[in-house]
Write a protein that holds these residues in place. Sequence first.
Motif, PDB file in Angstrom:
ATOM      1  N   GLY A 193       1.511 -18.795  -7.322  1.00 37.81           N
ATOM      2  CA  GLY A 193       1.752 -17.600  -8.126  1.00 37.81           C
ATOM      3  C   GLY A 193       3.253 -17.403  -8.292  1.00 37.81           C
ATOM      4  O   GLY A 193       3.984 -18.325  -8.659  1.00 37.81           O
ATOM      5  N   ALA A 194       3.683 -16.182  -7.967  1.00 38.90           N
ATOM      6  CA  ALA A 194       5.120 -15.884  -8.111  1.00 38.90           C
ATOM      7  C   ALA A 194       5.937 -16.492  -6.974  1.00 38.90           C
ATOM      8  O   ALA A 194       7.151 -16.610  -7.070  1.00 38.90           O
ATOM      9  CB  ALA A 194       5.319 -14.380  -8.134  1.00 38.90           C
ATOM     10  N   GLN A 195       5.257 -16.854  -5.888  1.00 32.31           N
ATOM     11  CA  GLN A 195       5.981 -17.350  -4.703  1.00 32.31           C
ATOM     12  C   GLN A 195       6.189 -18.862  -4.791  1.00 32.31           C
ATOM     13  O   GLN A 195       5.293 -19.640  -4.491  1.00 32.31           O
ATOM     14  CB  GLN A 195       5.210 -17.000  -3.409  1.00 32.31           C
ATOM     15  CG  GLN A 195       4.799 -15.554  -3.287  1.00 32.31           C
ATOM     16  CD  GLN A 195       5.978 -14.592  -3.299  1.00 32.31           C
ATOM     17  OE1 GLN A 195       7.127 -14.993  -3.238  1.00 32.31           O
ATOM     18  NE2 GLN A 195       5.686 -13.304  -3.419  1.00 32.31           N
ATOM     19  N   LYS A 196       7.377 -19.249  -5.189  1.00 31.55           N
ATOM     20  CA  LYS A 196       7.646 -20.685  -5.335  1.00 31.55           C
ATOM     21  C   LYS A 196       8.105 -21.294  -4.021  1.00 31.55           C
ATOM     22  O   LYS A 196       8.073 -22.502  -3.839  1.00 31.55           O
ATOM     23  CB  LYS A 196       8.694 -20.910  -6.417  1.00 31.55           C
ATOM     24  CG  LYS A 196       8.152 -20.510  -7.793  1.00 31.55           C
ATOM     25  CD  LYS A 196       8.996 -21.034  -8.919  1.00 31.55           C
ATOM     26  CE  LYS A 196       8.343 -20.819 -10.256  1.00 31.55           C
ATOM     27  NZ  LYS A 196       7.919 -19.459 -10.546  1.00 31.55           N
ATOM     28  N   PHE A 197       8.567 -20.457  -3.111  1.00 32.45           N
ATOM     29  CA  PHE A 197       9.042 -20.951  -1.803  1.00 32.45           C
ATOM     30  C   PHE A 197       8.281 -20.239  -0.696  1.00 32.45           C
ATOM     31  O   PHE A 197       8.015 -19.043  -0.799  1.00 32.45           O
ATOM     32  CB  PHE A 197      10.537 -20.667  -1.630  1.00 32.45           C
ATOM     33  CG  PHE A 197      11.390 -21.181  -2.747  1.00 32.45           C
ATOM     34  CD1 PHE A 197      11.798 -22.508  -2.776  1.00 32.45           C
ATOM     35  CD2 PHE A 197      11.788 -20.342  -3.779  1.00 32.45           C
ATOM     36  CE1 PHE A 197      12.587 -22.978  -3.806  1.00 32.45           C
ATOM     37  CE2 PHE A 197      12.571 -20.798  -4.808  1.00 32.45           C
ATOM     38  CZ  PHE A 197      12.974 -22.125  -4.832  1.00 32.45           C
ATOM     39  N   SER A 198       7.971 -20.978   0.356  1.00 29.82           N
ATOM     40  CA  SER A 198       7.318 -20.323   1.497  1.00 29.82           C
ATOM     41  C   SER A 198       8.368 -19.613   2.341  1.00 29.82           C
ATOM     42  O   SER A 198       9.554 -19.975   2.312  1.00 29.82           O
ATOM     43  CB  SER A 198       6.576 -21.363   2.339  1.00 29.82           C
ATOM     44  OG  SER A 198       7.510 -22.190   2.981  1.00 29.82           O
ATOM     45  N   VAL A 199       7.909 -18.604   3.109  1.00 30.99           N
ATOM     46  CA  VAL A 199       8.829 -17.848   3.957  1.00 30.99           C
ATOM     47  C   VAL A 199       9.496 -18.777   4.972  1.00 30.99           C
ATOM     48  O   VAL A 199      10.704 -18.684   5.224  1.00 30.99           O
ATOM     49  CB  VAL A 199       8.079 -16.694   4.669  1.00 30.99           C
ATOM     50  CG1 VAL A 199       8.959 -16.016   5.704  1.00 30.99           C
ATOM     51  CG2 VAL A 199       7.600 -15.674   3.655  1.00 30.99           C
ATOM     52  N   LEU A 200       8.703 -19.703   5.529  1.00 31.04           N
ATOM     53  CA  LEU A 200       9.231 -20.603   6.559  1.00 31.04           C
ATOM     54  C   LEU A 200      10.382 -21.460   6.017  1.00 31.04           C
ATOM     55  O   LEU A 200      11.424 -21.595   6.675  1.00 31.04           O
ATOM     56  CB  LEU A 200       8.104 -21.493   7.097  1.00 31.04           C
ATOM     57  CG  LEU A 200       8.462 -22.327   8.323  1.00 31.04           C
ATOM     58  CD1 LEU A 200       8.701 -21.434   9.530  1.00 31.04           C
ATOM     59  CD2 LEU A 200       7.363 -23.335   8.647  1.00 31.04           C
ATOM     60  N   SER A 201      10.187 -22.019   4.828  1.00 31.28           N
ATOM     61  CA  SER A 201      11.245 -22.883   4.282  1.00 31.28           C
ATOM     62  C   SER A 201      12.514 -22.079   4.022  1.00 31.28           C
ATOM     63  O   SER A 201      13.631 -22.549   4.263  1.00 31.28           O
ATOM     64  CB  SER A 201      10.773 -23.581   3.002  1.00 31.28           C
ATOM     65  OG  SER A 201      10.501 -22.611   2.022  1.00 31.28           O
ATOM     66  N   LEU A 202      12.354 -20.824   3.558  1.00 25.83           N
ATOM     67  CA  LEU A 202      13.531 -19.993   3.297  1.00 25.83           C
ATOM     68  C   LEU A 202      14.205 -19.564   4.597  1.00 25.83           C
ATOM     69  O   LEU A 202      15.435 -19.442   4.644  1.00 25.83           O
ATOM     70  CB  LEU A 202      13.139 -18.764   2.464  1.00 25.83           C
ATOM     71  CG  LEU A 202      12.758 -19.067   1.015  1.00 25.83           C
ATOM     72  CD1 LEU A 202      12.254 -17.827   0.310  1.00 25.83           C
ATOM     73  CD2 LEU A 202      13.948 -19.632   0.239  1.00 25.83           C
ATOM     74  N   ILE A 203      13.404 -19.361   5.656  1.00 28.90           N
ATOM     75  CA  ILE A 203      14.008 -19.016   6.957  1.00 28.90           C
ATOM     76  C   ILE A 203      14.874 -20.174   7.437  1.00 28.90           C
ATOM     77  O   ILE A 203      16.015 -19.971   7.879  1.00 28.90           O
ATOM     78  CB  ILE A 203      12.908 -18.658   7.996  1.00 28.90           C
ATOM     79  CG1 ILE A 203      12.331 -17.265   7.684  1.00 28.90           C
ATOM     80  CG2 ILE A 203      13.475 -18.676   9.420  1.00 28.90           C
ATOM     81  CD1 ILE A 203      11.223 -16.809   8.588  1.00 28.90           C
ATOM     82  N   PHE A 204      14.357 -21.396   7.300  1.00 27.41           N
ATOM     83  CA  PHE A 204      15.144 -22.572   7.702  1.00 27.41           C
ATOM     84  C   PHE A 204      16.427 -22.668   6.871  1.00 27.41           C
ATOM     85  O   PHE A 204      17.509 -22.920   7.404  1.00 27.41           O
ATOM     86  CB  PHE A 204      14.322 -23.855   7.558  1.00 27.41           C
ATOM     87  CG  PHE A 204      13.441 -24.117   8.751  1.00 27.41           C
ATOM     88  CD1 PHE A 204      13.988 -24.190  10.036  1.00 27.41           C
ATOM     89  CD2 PHE A 204      12.078 -24.271   8.615  1.00 27.41           C
ATOM     90  CE1 PHE A 204      13.184 -24.413  11.151  1.00 27.41           C
ATOM     91  CE2 PHE A 204      11.257 -24.489   9.724  1.00 27.41           C
ATOM     92  CZ  PHE A 204      11.820 -24.568  10.995  1.00 27.41           C
TER      93      PHE A 204
ATOM     94  N   GLU B 156       3.527 -10.149  -5.899  1.00 24.50           N
ATOM     95  CA  GLU B 156       3.926 -10.969  -7.050  1.00 24.50           C
ATOM     96  C   GLU B 156       5.168 -10.401  -7.757  1.00 24.50           C
ATOM     97  O   GLU B 156       5.815 -11.100  -8.543  1.00 24.50           O
ATOM     98  CB  GLU B 156       2.762 -11.135  -8.039  1.00 24.50           C
ATOM     99  CG  GLU B 156       2.205  -9.882  -8.653  1.00 24.50           C
ATOM    100  CD  GLU B 156       1.077  -9.256  -7.826  1.00 24.50           C
ATOM    101  OE1 GLU B 156       1.042  -9.484  -6.597  1.00 24.50           O
ATOM    102  OE2 GLU B 156       0.262  -8.523  -8.408  1.00 24.50           O
ATOM    103  N   LEU B 157       5.504  -9.133  -7.465  1.00 21.70           N
ATOM    104  CA  LEU B 157       6.700  -8.552  -8.083  1.00 21.70           C
ATOM    105  C   LEU B 157       7.968  -8.884  -7.296  1.00 21.70           C
ATOM    106  O   LEU B 157       9.077  -8.674  -7.770  1.00 21.70           O
ATOM    107  CB  LEU B 157       6.582  -7.010  -8.163  1.00 21.70           C
ATOM    108  CG  LEU B 157       5.426  -6.437  -8.948  1.00 21.70           C
ATOM    109  CD1 LEU B 157       5.587  -4.947  -9.094  1.00 21.70           C
ATOM    110  CD2 LEU B 157       5.332  -7.076 -10.324  1.00 21.70           C
ATOM    111  N   MET B 158       7.785  -9.327  -6.062  1.00 17.82           N
ATOM    112  CA  MET B 158       8.939  -9.589  -5.193  1.00 17.82           C
ATOM    113  C   MET B 158       8.895 -11.047  -4.724  1.00 17.82           C
ATOM    114  O   MET B 158       8.405 -11.340  -3.630  1.00 17.82           O
ATOM    115  CB  MET B 158       8.876  -8.681  -3.957  1.00 17.82           C
ATOM    116  CG  MET B 158       9.343  -7.286  -4.190  1.00 17.82           C
ATOM    117  SD  MET B 158      11.113  -7.195  -3.942  1.00 17.82           S
ATOM    118  CE  MET B 158      11.433  -5.527  -4.396  1.00 17.82           C
ATOM    119  N   ALA B 159       9.387 -11.933  -5.543  1.00 11.68           N
ATOM    120  CA  ALA B 159       9.352 -13.347  -5.162  1.00 11.68           C
ATOM    121  C   ALA B 159      10.286 -13.595  -3.974  1.00 11.68           C
ATOM    122  O   ALA B 159      11.379 -13.017  -3.913  1.00 11.68           O
ATOM    123  CB  ALA B 159       9.761 -14.196  -6.339  1.00 11.68           C
ATOM    124  N   ASN B 160       9.817 -14.439  -3.049  1.00  9.47           N
ATOM    125  CA  ASN B 160      10.603 -14.716  -1.832  1.00  9.47           C
ATOM    126  C   ASN B 160      12.007 -15.227  -2.152  1.00  9.47           C
ATOM    127  O   ASN B 160      12.977 -14.850  -1.509  1.00  9.47           O
ATOM    128  CB  ASN B 160       9.896 -15.767  -0.972  1.00  9.47           C
ATOM    129  CG  ASN B 160       8.561 -15.265  -0.470  1.00  9.47           C
ATOM    130  OD1 ASN B 160       8.296 -14.069  -0.531  1.00  9.47           O
ATOM    131  ND2 ASN B 160       7.713 -16.164   0.018  1.00  9.47           N
TER     132      ASN B 160
END
Lengths: 281, 170
Positions: free
Chosen positions: A21-32, B56-60
């Motif tokens: 969906g809107a999340q192209k990156f996982s939280v874990l990868s961004l934390i790293f 979905e409004l707040m992309a990581n």
Amino acid sequence: MSVSRDDFSIAFRSALLQRGGAQKFSVLSLIFLALIIFFLDVYGAKFTKPVRGFLNDVVYRITFLASTPTRFFPQVSKDLTKYFNVKAENEKLKAEIEKYKLLELNVEFLSDENKNLQKILETEYFNKNLSNVVLAKVLVDKNSPFLKSIIINKGTRTGILKGMPVTHNNYLVGRIVETNYLSSRVLLLNDLNSRIPVTLDQGAQAILSGGGTNNPTLEYLPEDYKVIEEINVFASGKDGIFSPGAPIGMTNLDGEVDLFVDPNQLSFVTVNLSIQNLGKL
Amino acid sequence: MAKNSLFYKIYNAGPLLLLYYLCISEVDTNLEKVFEIFTLNFQIILIYFWVLKKPELMANGHIFLAGLINDVVMGFPLGISSLSYLIIIFVGTYVRNKSVNTTIASDWFTFFMAMIFSNLLFFSLLNNFSDLEFSYSKIGYNMFFTLFMFPIFWLLFNIYQISFIGNRDA
């Protein structure tokens, strides 16, 4: 029991690894990624300093532009108020001019005497070398509960280095703690990390410590010394950063120092290029 | 409102634009001039609410970038605000995965947990890896007022969501 543990691990894993969906990156990868950037910045790898400097210059300029509306409207209302008060202000200014005419002769005599005394004391008159003073505009003045600093629009290109003292109308406001090519960060006197040696009117020496509030406090005063109201506080210059005799503020009833310059109201400041601290900043 | 209309897109982008604006501009939620100890971390309220209600409004990636911008403007080591925001996202997503129906009270409690974890990481890293000093009482006031103001912003964001975005809950 095992079902609830499964639920926990599924929800936990999903929160860390979920994408789509809107999340192209996982939280874990961004934390790293954030950790890598953090440690590169903290331990100062060779290439990070210029990158950070460039990033700072770009972001500070954007911040300045983005903050224009917040500066524009208060300025308009201030200008309108000034316009309506112009007659009263004119009379007040006339009265002040008369007062200053009377004082002029006195000041001339005192400044001559002051220069002579400073020569005797072998100290540097802090306005002596005006060519070494750079006027800078305050780009960003974001108030934070943890850091009291401002960003100015002059950097290493104009010769600004870490540790240089920053003044406003000859009153001390802080010192340079970060330099970029086109901008610098000034640590204000009321920041928790600010400590400067000062002299009081009566000759007592102390350390002026910022506490994160508007008024810094005096530490390491002589034993049995009682702080009374309206004692002038000057930089002692013992640290080799600040010019000796640069005025800072005046003590108040609570034993704190009311700064001569409100750190929240700075638009332009001057940086003294002739002095630089060689110690640890 | 039609999902393809321009206004719908603008309303949807509202929370993210507000986050970016708060991070990059001089506008701050440090109201010490009004009341000496009143400071709050509005960014984490904003992130937590929208991650919980409409992720979905707040992309990581955007939140990560906003954190980096915040670090540059505030003078913190790069990446530290991003880490703190990512912890908020993590707790928010976890709570969202685990719960079916949420109330203001449950959101308030879980926000408290998220804020504790996030600030713990933020100040531990700042304390151990930078020369910056900070006052623990200020951190305490900041956390207290952030927690105290959460329900007010929860209601405001909820009104915004119902009025302009629709699809009230997850």
